[in-house]
Scaffold this active site. Structure first.
Site, PDB file in Angstrom:
ATOM      1  N   HIS A 114      -0.287 -12.390 -10.110  1.00  0.00           N
ATOM      2  CA  HIS A 114      -1.023 -11.364  -9.281  1.00  0.00           C
ATOM      3  C   HIS A 114      -0.128 -10.145  -9.029  1.00  0.00           C
ATOM      4  O   HIS A 114      -0.568  -8.990  -9.018  1.00  0.00           O
ATOM      5  CB  HIS A 114      -1.396 -11.885  -7.698  1.00  0.00           C
ATOM      6  CG  HIS A 114      -1.747 -11.097  -6.911  1.00  0.00           C
ATOM      7  ND1 HIS A 114      -2.855 -10.250  -6.928  1.00  0.00           N
ATOM      8  CD2 HIS A 114      -1.015 -10.545  -5.638  1.00  0.00           C
ATOM      9  CE1 HIS A 114      -3.009  -9.428  -5.601  1.00  0.00           C
ATOM     10  NE2 HIS A 114      -1.591  -9.615  -4.916  1.00  0.00           N
ATOM     11  N   TYR A 125       0.755  -1.144   0.077  1.00  0.00           N
ATOM     12  CA  TYR A 125      -0.159   0.172   0.037  1.00  0.00           C
ATOM     13  C   TYR A 125       0.763   1.400  -0.102  1.00  0.00           C
ATOM     14  O   TYR A 125       0.438   2.330  -0.363  1.00  0.00           O
ATOM     15  CB  TYR A 125      -0.934  -0.151   1.275  1.00  0.00           C
ATOM     16  CG  TYR A 125      -1.906  -1.333   1.112  1.00  0.00           C
ATOM     17  CD1 TYR A 125      -2.524  -1.263  -0.105  1.00  0.00           C
ATOM     18  CD2 TYR A 125      -2.024  -2.011   2.063  1.00  0.00           C
ATOM     19  CE1 TYR A 125      -3.399  -2.238  -0.211  1.00  0.00           C
ATOM     20  CE2 TYR A 125      -2.909  -3.140   2.069  1.00  0.00           C
ATOM     21  CZ  TYR A 125      -3.720  -3.389   0.748  1.00  0.00           C
ATOM     22  OH  TYR A 125      -4.517  -4.198   0.463  1.00  0.00           O
ATOM     23  N   ARG A 163       6.815 -21.147  -8.193  1.00  0.00           N
ATOM     24  CA  ARG A 163       7.305 -19.757  -8.287  1.00  0.00           C
ATOM     25  C   ARG A 163       8.937 -19.762  -8.085  1.00  0.00           C
ATOM     26  O   ARG A 163       9.206 -20.729  -7.339  1.00  0.00           O
ATOM     27  CB  ARG A 163       6.843 -18.516  -7.658  1.00  0.00           C
ATOM     28  CG  ARG A 163       6.677 -18.627  -6.327  1.00  0.00           C
ATOM     29  CD  ARG A 163       5.946 -17.386  -5.500  1.00  0.00           C
ATOM     30  NE  ARG A 163       6.658 -15.924  -5.588  1.00  0.00           N
ATOM     31  CZ  ARG A 163       6.472 -15.377  -4.809  1.00  0.00           C
ATOM     32  NH1 ARG A 163       5.572 -15.378  -3.579  1.00  0.00           N
ATOM     33  NH2 ARG A 163       7.302 -14.099  -4.851  1.00  0.00           N
ATOM     34  N   ARG A 164       9.594 -18.660  -8.614  1.00  0.00           N
ATOM     35  CA  ARG A 164      11.108 -18.672  -8.048  1.00  0.00           C
ATOM     36  C   ARG A 164      11.948 -19.915  -8.195  1.00  0.00           C
ATOM     37  O   ARG A 164      12.749 -20.447  -7.508  1.00  0.00           O
ATOM     38  CB  ARG A 164      11.133 -18.361  -6.550  1.00  0.00           C
ATOM     39  CG  ARG A 164      10.301 -16.991  -6.178  1.00  0.00           C
ATOM     40  CD  ARG A 164      10.458 -16.874  -4.750  1.00  0.00           C
ATOM     41  NE  ARG A 164      10.746 -15.479  -4.466  1.00  0.00           N
ATOM     42  CZ  ARG A 164      10.609 -15.013  -3.305  1.00  0.00           C
ATOM     43  NH1 ARG A 164      10.796 -15.520  -2.197  1.00  0.00           N
ATOM     44  NH2 ARG A 164      10.781 -13.716  -3.319  1.00  0.00           N
TER      45      ARG A 164
HETATM   46 FE1  HAS Z   1      -1.236  -8.763  -3.077  1.00  0.00          FE
HETATM   47  C1  HAS Z   1       0.685 -11.425  -2.358  1.00  0.00           C
HETATM   48  C2  HAS Z   1      -3.722 -10.107  -1.162  1.00  0.00           C
HETATM   49  C3  HAS Z   1      -3.265  -5.886  -3.415  1.00  0.00           C
HETATM   50  C4  HAS Z   1       1.490  -7.051  -4.271  1.00  0.00           C
HETATM   51  N1  HAS Z   1       0.707  -9.235  -3.402  1.00  0.00           N
HETATM   52  C5  HAS Z   1       1.494 -10.245  -2.910  1.00  0.00           C
HETATM   53  C6  HAS Z   1       2.732 -10.405  -3.476  1.00  0.00           C
HETATM   54  C7  HAS Z   1       2.972  -9.016  -3.916  1.00  0.00           C
HETATM   55  C8  HAS Z   1       1.598  -8.320  -3.719  1.00  0.00           C
HETATM   56  C9  HAS Z   1       4.071  -8.169  -4.591  1.00  0.00           C
HETATM   57  O1  HAS Z   1      -3.958 -12.281   0.889  1.00  0.00           O
HETATM   58  C10 HAS Z   1       3.988 -11.311  -3.275  1.00  0.00           C
HETATM   59  C11 HAS Z   1       4.677 -11.287  -2.244  1.00  0.00           C
HETATM   60  C12 HAS Z   1       5.722 -12.307  -2.300  1.00  0.00           C
HETATM   61  O2  HAS Z   1       6.642 -12.232  -2.728  1.00  0.00           O
HETATM   62  O3  HAS Z   1       5.494 -13.319  -1.577  1.00  0.00           O
HETATM   63  N2  HAS Z   1      -3.149  -8.070  -2.373  1.00  0.00           N
HETATM   64  C13 HAS Z   1      -4.016  -9.032  -1.623  1.00  0.00           C
HETATM   65  C14 HAS Z   1      -5.246  -8.264  -1.472  1.00  0.00           C
HETATM   66  C15 HAS Z   1      -5.213  -7.084  -1.946  1.00  0.00           C
HETATM   67  C16 HAS Z   1      -3.884  -7.023  -2.602  1.00  0.00           C
HETATM   68  C17 HAS Z   1      -6.304  -8.803  -0.819  1.00  0.00           C
HETATM   69  N3  HAS Z   1      -0.997  -6.714  -3.681  1.00  0.00           N
HETATM   70  C18 HAS Z   1      -1.846  -5.869  -3.730  1.00  0.00           C
HETATM   71  C19 HAS Z   1      -1.408  -4.612  -4.170  1.00  0.00           C
HETATM   72  C20 HAS Z   1      -0.075  -4.991  -4.457  1.00  0.00           C
HETATM   73  C21 HAS Z   1       0.197  -6.412  -4.283  1.00  0.00           C
HETATM   74  C22 HAS Z   1      -2.209  -3.365  -4.395  1.00  0.00           C
HETATM   75  C23 HAS Z   1       0.977  -4.099  -4.933  1.00  0.00           C
HETATM   76  C24 HAS Z   1       1.009  -2.698  -5.276  1.00  0.00           C
HETATM   77  N4  HAS Z   1      -1.562 -10.525  -2.269  1.00  0.00           N
HETATM   78  C25 HAS Z   1      -2.401 -10.707  -1.210  1.00  0.00           C
HETATM   79  C26 HAS Z   1      -2.104 -12.043  -0.458  1.00  0.00           C
HETATM   80  C27 HAS Z   1      -1.042 -12.435  -0.794  1.00  0.00           C
HETATM   81  C28 HAS Z   1      -0.545 -11.604  -1.856  1.00  0.00           C
HETATM   82  C29 HAS Z   1      -2.903 -13.028   0.268  1.00  0.00           C
HETATM   83  C30 HAS Z   1       0.026 -13.716  -0.448  1.00  0.00           C
HETATM   84  C31 HAS Z   1      -0.268 -14.948  -1.428  1.00  0.00           C
HETATM   85  C32 HAS Z   1       0.576 -15.959  -0.987  1.00  0.00           C
HETATM   86  O4  HAS Z   1       0.208 -17.053  -0.755  1.00  0.00           O
HETATM   87  O5  HAS Z   1       1.861 -15.749  -1.172  1.00  0.00           O
HETATM   88  C33 HAS Z   1      -6.284  -5.824  -2.214  1.00  0.00           C
HETATM   89  O6  HAS Z   1      -5.686  -4.826  -1.559  1.00  0.00           O
HETATM   90  C34 HAS Z   1      -6.835  -5.617  -3.559  1.00  0.00           C
HETATM   91  C35 HAS Z   1      -8.217  -4.631  -3.539  1.00  0.00           C
HETATM   92  C36 HAS Z   1      -8.333  -4.218  -4.779  1.00  0.00           C
HETATM   93  C37 HAS Z   1      -9.498  -4.161  -5.360  1.00  0.00           C
HETATM   94  C38 HAS Z   1      -9.663  -3.421  -6.707  1.00  0.00           C
HETATM   95  C39 HAS Z   1     -10.309  -2.147  -6.961  1.00  0.00           C
HETATM   96  C40 HAS Z   1     -10.182  -1.532  -8.254  1.00  0.00           C
HETATM   97  C41 HAS Z   1      -9.774  -0.109  -8.379  1.00  0.00           C
HETATM   98  C42 HAS Z   1      -9.869   0.143  -9.966  1.00  0.00           C
HETATM   99  C43 HAS Z   1     -11.407   0.826 -10.235  1.00  0.00           C
HETATM  100  C44 HAS Z   1     -11.289   1.393 -11.856  1.00  0.00           C
HETATM  101  C45 HAS Z   1     -11.591   0.627 -12.939  1.00  0.00           C
HETATM  102  C46 HAS Z   1     -11.453   1.179 -14.158  1.00  0.00           C
HETATM  103  C47 HAS Z   1     -12.334  -0.712 -12.868  1.00  0.00           C
HETATM  104  C48 HAS Z   1     -10.754  -4.859  -4.728  1.00  0.00           C
HETATM  105  C49 HAS Z   1      -9.776   0.778  -7.332  1.00  0.00           C
HETATM  106  C50 HAS Z   1     -11.961   2.635 -14.365  1.00  0.00           C
HETATM  107  C51 HAS Z   1     -12.872   2.707 -15.654  1.00  0.00           C
HETATM  108  C52 HAS Z   1     -12.462   3.405 -16.726  1.00  0.00           C
HETATM  109  C53 HAS Z   1     -13.096   3.672 -17.840  1.00  0.00           C
HETATM  110  C54 HAS Z   1     -11.020   3.647 -17.075  1.00  0.00           C
END
Ligand code: HAS
Ligand code: CU
Length: 548
Positions: free
Chosen positions: A374, A227, A438-439
């Site tokens: 992801h 974040y 991975r890795r």
């Molecule tokens: Fe993640 C693993 C859960 C967000 C980065 N995450 C990782 C790792 C990285 C990473 C680097 O629960 C690997 C770490 C490693 O090396 O082992 N992550 C989440 C969850 C969210 C989440 C619940 N991650 C991120 C973000 C990252 C990031 C942000 C980087 C910046 N993640 C995990 C979990 C793992 C994990 C487990 C561990 C897995 C494992 O087993 O190793 C949430 O924050 C996500 C919420 C986001 C949303 C989307 C909202 C959408 C928006 C855009 C709207 C606009 C639109 C377009 C659609 C619900 C705000 C508009 C329209 C137009 C016309 C243009």
């Protein structure tokens, strides 16, 4: 205040961002080498002479792209944001200058062992893998330097608030300072890991270490760091992009609420990276899983608010009907299109995050290529492509030059999308369907299955396109700085107006104490008991390994 009063601040920003871009360029060089290795084409000897192994390259890729590119970009960008949004110079510029000096010293210190193959421990540096002490000390200095940047912004905001009693902090400055405060609290975990465990151990002052305690301290920081990467993009999506789209910010109070919720909820969720670690009670893991669902809420709020703001812009530009406004958005402006594509991709990455956070489903995807998919959607696109979009106005501003080749910049954005979709989708599928780890140097593994090949080839093609997009991006940046015409008028930071006057935003959304108290209480409740347990039973007996 005249614009050029910020000469020192802008020079500082330019240094931060220049170093960040250098790291991104070097770090990304290993991307294509990795995807090609996975399909049996090993080009390390030819294209990365001096790099001893796939794993040394992967360590450089992770450290440079995930840690250095992000941290240096963010500290530079948020400094620019805070001073321009407050219309106030840095209160104690020496704090920020010292911050940069420490960050650069730390970077050089960590880079030496990485390049000399003495820190091939990947970007998470899990013990018992043991690196040269300079690697740990260098990274610690980078973190301490980033804290100083944060303090510099914090003092500046405090001065502004004193001079403007009762006024609402401008949203861009508020989001910038909040990001740094969240980071300062979050990075206490990694600071403790470095100071009490890894540095004394690597210096030979203690004989062994405790990998579980170290991992837990690491993920105390390692989740909220995502974040720390994301929130500067949110500063731009809320505070600037609506203006770039020709509209207004739909709701200033909702934007502030989202930032406060990130302060409170970013940290007490780190155990979702340790669901499979033994030695931590499932009670605490389950609590962190539930809180992880809570921290998706401010992102869902963000999706609502930014889409509403873009709709205001599309309609102001003459868009009609349910979806007609989308076509009217300024897609030809690469700064806008990069960030809009980043948002669209983040919707996919966010859904993947919610899947990862499920305690049971995580067992299926953990440590597989799914996770690589992801984080290339989230860190590799939502964040990185947003930062690229920001540089399309920020670099011309800092250099005082016109953007070099608007066309190249436009193509760069779409090339990124076309490369990222096959790259990340195939990684997700390889992990989920086949459990591909991975890795891992897959090209050399005895268990490589022919079934994986079509998807690995697709991933490689996507990876090569991504690299081409990045190369194009560097031509645009270098061309802008060195080969472009002087701007007649300095480029301005886009600042979005809110639909309703920010003065109507309730005071509790601009008041630090209650939110800081809630943050600390939630951290103590969710991390206190498991950490006390781990410290009590700490066993510094694991010897270091050098497996490379
Ligand atoms: Fe993640 C693993 C859960 C967000 C980065 N995450 C990782 C790792 C990285 C990473 C680097 O629960 C690997 C770490 C490693 O090396 O082992 N992550 C989440 C969850 C969210 C989440 C619940 N991650 C991120 C973000 C990252 C990031 C942000 C980087 C910046 N993640 C995990 C979990 C793992 C994990 C487990 C561990 C897995 C494992 O087993 O190793 C949430 O924050 C996500 C919420 C986001 C949303 C989307 C909202 C959408 C928006 C855009 C709207 C606009 C639109 C377009 C659609 C619900 C705000 C508009 C329209 C137009 C016309 C243009
Ligand atoms: Cu996480």
């Amino acid at each position: 205040m005249a614009e050029n009063d910020f000469r020192l601040e802008e020079r500082l920003t330019a240094w931060h961002i220049g170093i960040a871009l250098g790291a991104l360029f070097l770090g990304s060089w290993f991307g294509p080498l990795q995807v090609l290795e996975h399909i049996g084409i090993d080009l390390y000897g030819k294209l990365a002479p001096g790099i001893k192994s796939y794993y040394q390259g992967l360590s450089l890729h992770g450290v440079l792209n995930a840690l250095v590119w992000t941290t240096f970009f963010i500290t530079g960008f948020l400094t620019f944001c805070a001073v321009h949004s407050l219309k106030m110079k840095l209160r104690y510029p020496w704090v920020n200058i010292l911050g940069l000096v420490l960050m650069v010293a730390g970077l050089l210190m960590a880079a030496a062992p990485l390049l000399l193959n003495a820190a091939t421990v990947l970007y998470t540096f899990y013990p018992p893998l043991k690196a040269n002490p300079f690697f740990y000390i260098g990274l610690t200095l980078v973190v301490v330097g980033s804290w100083l940047t944060g303090f510099g912004l914090y003092f500046t905001l405090a001065g502004w608030r004193k001079a403007h009693p009762g006024a609402r902090t401008p949203l861009i400055a508020f989001g910038s300072v909040l990001t740094m405060v969240m980071w300062q609290i979050a990075s206490l975990g990694i600071a403790a890991e470095m100071l009490f465990l890894l540095i004394p151990w690597s210096l030979g002052m203690v004989q062994g270490t405790d990998p579980l305690l170290a991992r837990t301290l690491f993920w105390f920081t390692g989740h909220p760091i995502v974040y720390f990467w994301l929130l500067p993009a949110y500063v731009s999506w809320y505070g600037m992009l609506p203006k770039q789209a020709g509209g207004k910010l739909f709701s200033d109070p909702l934007a502030r609420l989202a930032f406060w919720l990130f302060l409170v909820l970013s940290i007490p969720v780190g155990l979702h990276h340790q669901f499979t670690d033994p030695g931590i009670s499932p009670t605490w893991k389950a609590l962190h899983a539930i809180l992880t669902y809570a921290v998706t809420f401010p992102s869902l709020l963000t999706a609502f608010t930014v889409i509403a703001s873009l709709e205001l812009g599309g309609r102001a530009r003459g868009g009609k009907g349910l979806f007609g406004w989308i076509r009217k958005l300024p897609w030809k402006d690469p700064s806008f299109s990069a960030q809009a594509v980043a948002m669209l991709i983040f919707a996919l990455g966010g859904v993947g995050g919610i899947i990862n956070a499920s305690y049971s489903v995580n067992l299926v995807v953990h440590n597989t290529l799914w996770i690589v998919g992801h984080f290339h959607l989230t860190l590799g696109t939502a964040v990185t492509l947003s930062f690229i979009g920001i540089t399309y106005w920020l670099v011309p501003r800092l250099a005082g030059k016109e953007l070099w080749s608007l066309r190249a910049a436009r193509i760069q954005v779409w090339l990124w999308l076309i490369g990222m979709l096959p790259f990340s989708l195939s990684h997700h599928f390889l992990g989920l369907r086949f459990g591909v780890p991975r890795r891992t140097m897959l090209g050399a593994s005895p268990y490589l299955s022919p079934e994986w090949n079509p998807l690995l080839i697709l991933a490689a093609l996507g990876g090569l396109l991504l690299w081409a997009s990045l190369l194009l991006y560097f031509f645009v940046v270098v061309g802008t700085v060195f080969g472009s015409r002087k701007l007649a008028q300095p480029a301005e930071m886009p600042v979005a107006e809110a639909l309703r006057d920010a003065r109507e935003t309730p005071a509790w959304l601009d008041s630090w104490r209650p939110w800081l108290v809630a943050t600390i209480i939630l951290i103590l409740l969710s991390y206190g008991p498991p950490l006390i347990d781990l410290v009590r039973s700490a066993d510094l007996s694991s010897p270091g390994l050098r497996v490379w």
